[in-house]
Write an enzyme that holds these catalytic residues in place. Sequence first.
Site, PDB file in Angstrom:
ATOM      1  CG  ASP A  26      -1.535   0.974   1.152  1.00 21.00           C
ATOM      2  OD1 ASP A  26      -2.169   1.313   0.015  1.00 21.00           O
ATOM      3  OD2 ASP A  26      -2.517   1.592   1.852  1.00 21.00           O
ATOM      4  CG  HIS A  43      -0.543   1.953  -9.332  1.00 21.94           C
ATOM      5  ND1 HIS A  43      -0.539   1.395  -8.504  1.00 21.94           N
ATOM      6  CD2 HIS A  43      -1.429   2.672  -9.553  1.00 21.94           C
ATOM      7  CE1 HIS A  43      -2.096   2.474  -7.225  1.00 21.94           C
ATOM      8  NE2 HIS A  43      -2.483   2.920  -8.610  1.00 21.94           N
ATOM      9  CG  LEU A 137       9.008 -17.928  -3.675  1.00 18.14           C
ATOM     10  CD1 LEU A 137       9.676 -17.045  -1.881  1.00 18.14           C
ATOM     11  CD2 LEU A 137       9.742 -15.723  -4.613  1.00 18.14           C
TER      12      LEU A 137
HETATM   13  C1  IPE Z   1      -5.673  -2.788   0.258  1.00 16.34           C
HETATM   14  O1  IPE Z   1      -5.058  -1.487  -0.458  1.00 16.34           O
HETATM   15  C2  IPE Z   1      -5.550  -3.440  -1.399  1.00 16.34           C
HETATM   16  C3  IPE Z   1      -4.140  -3.438  -2.206  1.00 16.34           C
HETATM   17  C4  IPE Z   1      -2.934  -3.652  -1.752  1.00 16.34           C
HETATM   18  C5  IPE Z   1      -4.243  -3.853  -3.520  1.00 16.34           C
HETATM   19  P1  IPE Z   1      -6.218  -0.717   0.237  1.00 16.34           P
HETATM   20  O2  IPE Z   1      -5.455   0.816  -0.316  1.00 16.34           O
HETATM   21  O3  IPE Z   1      -6.887  -0.165  -1.424  1.00 16.34           O
HETATM   22  O4  IPE Z   1      -6.913  -0.740   0.840  1.00 16.34           O
HETATM   23  P2  IPE Z   1      -7.763   0.347   1.382  1.00 16.34           P
HETATM   24  O5  IPE Z   1      -8.933   0.587   1.207  1.00 16.34           O
HETATM   25  O6  IPE Z   1      -6.745   2.011   2.223  1.00 16.34           O
HETATM   26  O7  IPE Z   1      -7.795   0.303   3.277  1.00 16.34           O
HETATM   27  C1  IPE Z   2      -1.644  -0.214  -3.171  1.00 14.06           C
HETATM   28  O1  IPE Z   2      -1.572   1.306  -3.131  1.00 14.06           O
HETATM   29  C2  IPE Z   2      -1.723  -0.288  -4.651  1.00 14.06           C
HETATM   30  C3  IPE Z   2      -3.011  -0.883  -4.983  1.00 14.06           C
HETATM   31  C4  IPE Z   2      -4.001  -1.069  -4.388  1.00 14.06           C
HETATM   32  C5  IPE Z   2      -3.052  -1.206  -6.177  1.00 14.06           C
HETATM   33  P1  IPE Z   2      -2.411   2.387  -3.712  1.00 14.06           P
HETATM   34  O2  IPE Z   2      -3.318   2.911  -4.493  1.00 14.06           O
HETATM   35  O3  IPE Z   2      -3.796   2.302  -2.497  1.00 14.06           O
HETATM   36  O4  IPE Z   2      -1.553   3.782  -2.472  1.00 14.06           O
HETATM   37  P2  IPE Z   2      -2.671   5.050  -2.057  1.00 14.06           P
HETATM   38  O5  IPE Z   2      -2.863   4.206  -0.295  1.00 14.06           O
HETATM   39  O6  IPE Z   2      -3.619   6.087  -2.381  1.00 14.06           O
HETATM   40  O7  IPE Z   2      -0.988   5.686  -1.422  1.00 14.06           O
HETATM   41 MG    MG Z   3      -4.117   2.345   0.015  1.00 11.01          MG
END
Ligand code: IPE
Ligand code: IPE
Ligand code: MG
Length: 267
Positions: A26, A43, A137
């Site tokens: 995240d 990303h 792995l």
């Molecule tokens: C969780 O991250 C899902 C992934 C990393 C794929 P999110 O960014 O979607 O989670 P929330 O919305 O903050 O809980």
């Molecule tokens: C995690 O990073 C990737 C996915 C959920 C696909 P985020 O896109 O949620 O990044 P933040 O949380 O908005 O910074």
């Molecule tokens: Mg996020």
Amino acid sequence: MAIQPSSTRAIPEVRPVPRHVAIIMDGNGRWAKTRKLPRAAGHREGVEAVRRVVRASIERGVEYVTLFAFSSENWRRPAEEVSFLMGLFVAALEREVDKLHANGVRLKVIGDVSAFDTRLVDLIRQAEQKTAGNQRLTLTIAANYGGRWDLMQAINAMTLAHPEKRGCYRETDLEPFLALGDIPEPDLFIRTGGEQRISNFLLWHLAYTELYFTDKFWPDFDEHLLDEAIASYRRRERRFGRTSEQLHAAMAQTSFPSAAASEALHA
Ligand code: IPE
Ligand code: IPE
Ligand code: MG
């Protein structure tokens, strides 16, 4: 392969290096925002972090890495971000599978892939088939995955397969139908990005997993941050419901010390 005993039925072996690490990757969007870049740049950079973590995990002897790449709730994001993420997934599969294969990595994708376009589903299935025999792995990517989706699909499949057990199902009946299958439960869970929640990741499997949260954003994650997480894991006393005294007595009788005990020995 035999189903691994669950942590609620048997006490798993505790090793200094976690066998299975599960990660919520995240913070990509915020990483980009702090650099005044579009979220997509975060990303893209996140894929580099995946590469670093897979390499470091192999080097450290981790056997299973499970990465949350796209949740069943991430469809709520703007359409262009969802389609960028899908494109990134396709590109990463096209580019990385041969390298993963050469490095002995078995690739698995868990989640409801029926929602993806056929090109992506074909790439996933081809990658899984190609790498199926690898043993160094197991890299599992959770894509359109949700812990509740997993439980419901497993319950539906179990009840269809064993209607005669209605009202008497046990943990052992359900486990073979869960998406992770025979992979042992995660020893260590890592979430980057500062949030301290599970966000509908592996709800069943995290029952006794050690949880580790870091404020670092996923694109900054690397082997050093992985080592910090593993160091924190080693300091934990994994009691699995027992008292500390019972744990120490049990450790004295086994030749395989727990992570915390081996840390103490080497301190
Ligand atoms: C969780 O991250 C899902 C992934 C990393 C794929 P999110 O960014 O979607 O989670 P929330 O919305 O903050 O809980
Ligand atoms: C995690 O990073 C990737 C996915 C959920 C696909 P985020 O896109 O949620 O990044 P933040 O949380 O908005 O910074
Ligand atoms: Mg996020």
